[in-house]
Enzyme design. Structure first.
Site, mmCIF file in Angstrom:
data_model
loop_
_atom_site.group_PDB
_atom_site.id
_atom_site.type_symbol
_atom_site.label_atom_id
_atom_site.label_comp_id
_atom_site.label_asym_id
_atom_site.label_seq_id
_atom_site.Cartn_x
_atom_site.Cartn_y
_atom_site.Cartn_z
ATOM 1 N N SER A 162 -11.287 47.131 16.018
ATOM 2 C CA SER A 162 -12.444 46.318 16.054
ATOM 3 C C SER A 162 -11.973 44.984 15.302
ATOM 4 C CB SER A 162 -13.548 47.061 15.513
ATOM 5 O OG SER A 162 -14.170 47.970 16.345
ATOM 6 N N LYS A 215 -13.426 51.842 3.962
ATOM 7 C CA LYS A 215 -12.464 51.964 5.036
ATOM 8 C C LYS A 215 -11.920 50.788 5.337
ATOM 9 C CE LYS A 215 -13.985 54.759 8.128
ATOM 10 N NZ LYS A 215 -14.743 55.306 9.308
ATOM 11 N N THR A 219 -8.983 54.591 17.528
ATOM 12 C CA THR A 219 -9.408 55.767 16.212
ATOM 13 C C THR A 219 -8.371 56.645 16.426
ATOM 14 O OG1 THR A 219 -11.668 54.934 16.499
ATOM 15 C CG2 THR A 219 -11.234 56.882 15.225
ATOM 16 N N LYS A 240 -23.823 49.855 8.772
ATOM 17 C CA LYS A 240 -23.926 51.030 9.842
ATOM 18 C C LYS A 240 -25.391 51.030 10.254
ATOM 19 C CE LYS A 240 -21.486 54.361 11.365
ATOM 20 N NZ LYS A 240 -19.845 54.625 11.898
HETATM 21 P P1 NAD Z 1 -18.699 61.017 20.599
HETATM 22 O O1 NAD Z 1 -20.161 60.685 20.848
HETATM 23 O O2 NAD Z 1 -17.749 60.341 21.498
HETATM 24 O O3 NAD Z 1 -18.449 62.511 20.629
HETATM 25 C C1 NAD Z 1 -18.820 63.332 19.626
HETATM 26 C C2 NAD Z 1 -18.477 64.879 19.924
HETATM 27 O O4 NAD Z 1 -18.974 65.899 19.013
HETATM 28 C C3 NAD Z 1 -18.741 65.277 21.283
HETATM 29 O O5 NAD Z 1 -17.825 65.951 22.108
HETATM 30 C C4 NAD Z 1 -20.043 66.441 21.112
HETATM 31 O O6 NAD Z 1 -20.170 67.289 21.826
HETATM 32 C C5 NAD Z 1 -19.375 67.024 19.638
HETATM 33 N N1 NAD Z 1 -20.688 67.498 18.748
HETATM 34 C C6 NAD Z 1 -21.709 66.792 18.863
HETATM 35 N N2 NAD Z 1 -22.336 67.891 17.840
HETATM 36 C C7 NAD Z 1 -21.639 68.802 17.276
HETATM 37 C C8 NAD Z 1 -21.537 70.110 16.810
HETATM 38 N N3 NAD Z 1 -22.745 70.298 15.931
HETATM 39 N N4 NAD Z 1 -20.546 70.693 16.344
HETATM 40 C C9 NAD Z 1 -19.199 70.321 17.317
HETATM 41 N N5 NAD Z 1 -19.353 69.310 17.948
HETATM 42 C C10 NAD Z 1 -20.132 68.557 17.972
HETATM 43 O O7 NAD Z 1 -18.356 60.406 19.311
HETATM 44 P P2 NAD Z 1 -16.984 59.920 18.681
HETATM 45 O O8 NAD Z 1 -17.040 58.502 18.616
HETATM 46 O O9 NAD Z 1 -15.897 60.812 19.060
HETATM 47 O O10 NAD Z 1 -17.379 60.147 17.079
HETATM 48 C C11 NAD Z 1 -16.914 61.305 16.352
HETATM 49 C C12 NAD Z 1 -16.771 61.223 14.835
HETATM 50 O O11 NAD Z 1 -15.963 60.115 14.755
HETATM 51 C C13 NAD Z 1 -18.106 60.654 14.243
HETATM 52 O O12 NAD Z 1 -17.956 61.353 13.012
HETATM 53 C C14 NAD Z 1 -17.601 59.116 13.969
HETATM 54 O O13 NAD Z 1 -18.571 58.674 13.087
HETATM 55 C C15 NAD Z 1 -16.188 59.271 13.856
HETATM 56 N N6 NAD Z 1 -15.792 57.911 14.032
HETATM 57 C C16 NAD Z 1 -15.775 57.318 15.401
HETATM 58 C C17 NAD Z 1 -15.076 56.419 15.522
HETATM 59 C C18 NAD Z 1 -14.982 55.677 16.998
HETATM 60 O O14 NAD Z 1 -14.328 54.546 17.248
HETATM 61 N N7 NAD Z 1 -15.553 56.142 17.955
HETATM 62 C C19 NAD Z 1 -14.291 55.673 14.727
HETATM 63 C C20 NAD Z 1 -14.478 56.010 13.280
HETATM 64 C C21 NAD Z 1 -15.043 57.396 12.991
#
Ligand code: NAD
Length: 424
Positions: free
Chosen positions: A358, A92, A188, A104
């Site tokens: 970031s 990425k 993001t 990570k």
């Molecule tokens: P977060 O903790 O804020 O939210 C996660 C969400 O997923 C919550 O709404 C939770 O209820 C839901 N969830 C959990 N298990 C689930 C399931 N089995 N089915 C459906 N929904 C489910 O996390 P986030 O930061 O929003 O990250 C979400 C994804 O995005 C991850 O794959 C993470 O690696 C990716 N990501 C996040 C960022 C960032 O800046 N936060 C950047 C790049 C990628």
């Protein structure tokens, strides 16, 4: 094949290394992390008992700059997952052409079952476990699933105490007011929306007629849905870990209203729906599984890995999938979706606004400068549009899917840095 995230990551890598005829020495190095840390965290609970948790930090590749990547607190964390996520971070950062490698971290824990004090003790103990191996020029962690700016504040404080000086550039995703950058919280999602807008334009669609379903309603899923709604897209379904909701009679939803409802009563353990998106009235309930199969224009997985696999890829009805989560589609599913002419915008591009945000937080910390949100997004947008255009053009020219195109560009950049540094 089992849905082992690291095996999946290596399957994608193999496709690309063969296509570009990558040097054997570089290929071998790219097939395993440079360093894996696995350690225990004895966590003193409020009742005096001690839980022993397993924690990881994986440093995959640092040819292009310090290792970079978030820390996940989740009960399903595994070494395979952390390795895959760290590899995807290296790819990425190279897709976004920012001077970082990939890393990570994670802890096997359900943070929702911890008190605030327990969460703080866990966060500080995690930093003590990796402190010797991180730093602004070495490895720069950030938030990921179930970790937050507040947790980054504890972590940067712990690291600064251990090293005897204030070191904000060691962690990103910090709160604004403690070295955090304006715009990082939503970068993001905002970055994903830049890419979605660009794709919609290429496909000749109109936002007002584009129907979108979003799986996951956390930082990424909620803000992506919210910004798309504000831009006139039709949000027809959203979900979180407990389940989802779908619009009735085609009437789209306002994600901000859904969030207000979700937060209104607070979560009540064991009571279905309360404190989750499906608490919102006027919509029909839908399972996460069914949400993925809705006949929408754009499906946005924004939760966890392995949501679209060989088992359900044939039932996906979306015309395009934008991977805001990391690794939501397995390689077998990728092949099926490609055959069915479903456009897939890969995670390493779609959610790279987070790490690019970031990067600009890190630049501000290192220069002592502070930028407005407009300045930050003014820097993120052109990077993401350039990455999207390059990947889209390569996909069209070489008749390959966008993931393979993104990896070709990224692996090419990483390999070039390794060669220049004499690592080959
Ligand atoms: P977060 O903790 O804020 O939210 C996660 C969400 O997923 C919550 O709404 C939770 O209820 C839901 N969830 C959990 N298990 C689930 C399931 N089995 N089915 C459906 N929904 C489910 O996390 P986030 O930061 O929003 O990250 C979400 C994804 O995005 C991850 O794959 C993470 O690696 C990716 N990501 C996040 C960022 C960032 O800046 N936060 C950047 C790049 C990628």
């Amino acid at each position: 094949m089992a849905n082992n995230p690291f095996q999946n990551a290596m399957t994608t890598l193999s496709i690309v290394t063969k296509r570009i005829g990558l040097d054997a020495g570089i290929t071998k190095q790219l097939r395993q992390p440079k360093r894996i840390m696995e350690f225990q965290i004895p966590l003193r609970r409020d009742d005096g008992s001690v839980d022993v948790l397993t924690a990881y930090r994986v440093q995959y590749n640092d040819a292009r700059g310090p290792f970079k990547g978030g820390i996940r607190f989740h009960p399903d964390v595994s070494l395979s997952e952390v390795k895959a996520l760290s590899f995807w971070m290296a790819v990425k950062c190279a897709v976004g052409d920012i001077p970082y490698g990939g890393g990570k971290g994670g802890v096997i824990v359900d943070p929702h079952k911890l008190s605030e004090g327990e969460l703080e003790r866990l966060s500080r103990a995690y930093v003590r476990g990796i402190a010797q191996y991180i730093g602004p020029d070495v490895d720069v962690p950030a938030p990921d699933v179930y970790t937050t700016p507040k947790i980054m504040a504890w972590m940067v404080d712990e690291y600064s105490k251990l090293t005897g000086r204030w070191q904000p550039a060691t962690f990103t995703g910090k709160p604004v007011g403690l070295g955090g950058s304006l715009g990082r919280e939503t970068s993001t999602a905002q970055g994903g929306v830049y890419v979605i807008d660009a794709m919609v334009k290429k496909l000749g669609w109109k936002p007002a007629a584009t129907r979108v379903a979003v799986q996951g309603f956390g930082n990424v899923g909620f803000h992506t849905a919210r910004i798309l709604f504000e831009k006139g897209y039709q949000i027809v379904a959203v979900s979180d870990s407990k389940g989802g909701i779908v619009a009735k009679n085609g009437k789209p939803m306002n994600p901000a209203h859904v969030m207000t409802t979700k937060l209104a009563r607070g979560k009540i353990d064991g009571v279905y729906c309360v404190g989750t998106v499906c608490d919102a009235k006027n919509y029909s309930p839908i399972t996460n599984k069914k949400l993925l199969e809705l006949p929408v224009d754009i499906l946005i997985p924004a939760a966890l890995e392995n949501q679209i696999t060989a088992a359900n890829a044939g039932r996906i009805k979306a015309k395009a999938i934008v991977e805001m989560a990391n690794g939501p589609i397995t390689p077998e599913a990728d092949v099926k979706l490609w055959k069915r002419k479903i456009t897939v915008v890969p995670d390493v591009l779609a959610n790279s606004g987070g790490v690019i945000g970031s990067y600009y937080e890190w630049v501000q910390n290192r220069t002592g400068d502070e930028w407005s949100e407009k300045e930050v997004f003014g820097k993120i947008e052109p990077r993401m549009i350039k990455a999207f255009n390059d990947i889209w053009a390569m996909g069209n020219n070489e008749k390959i899917d966008l993931r393979t195109a993104a990896y070709q560009i990224a692996i090419g950049r990483i390999a070039k840095a390794m060669t220049l540094r004499g690592m080959a």
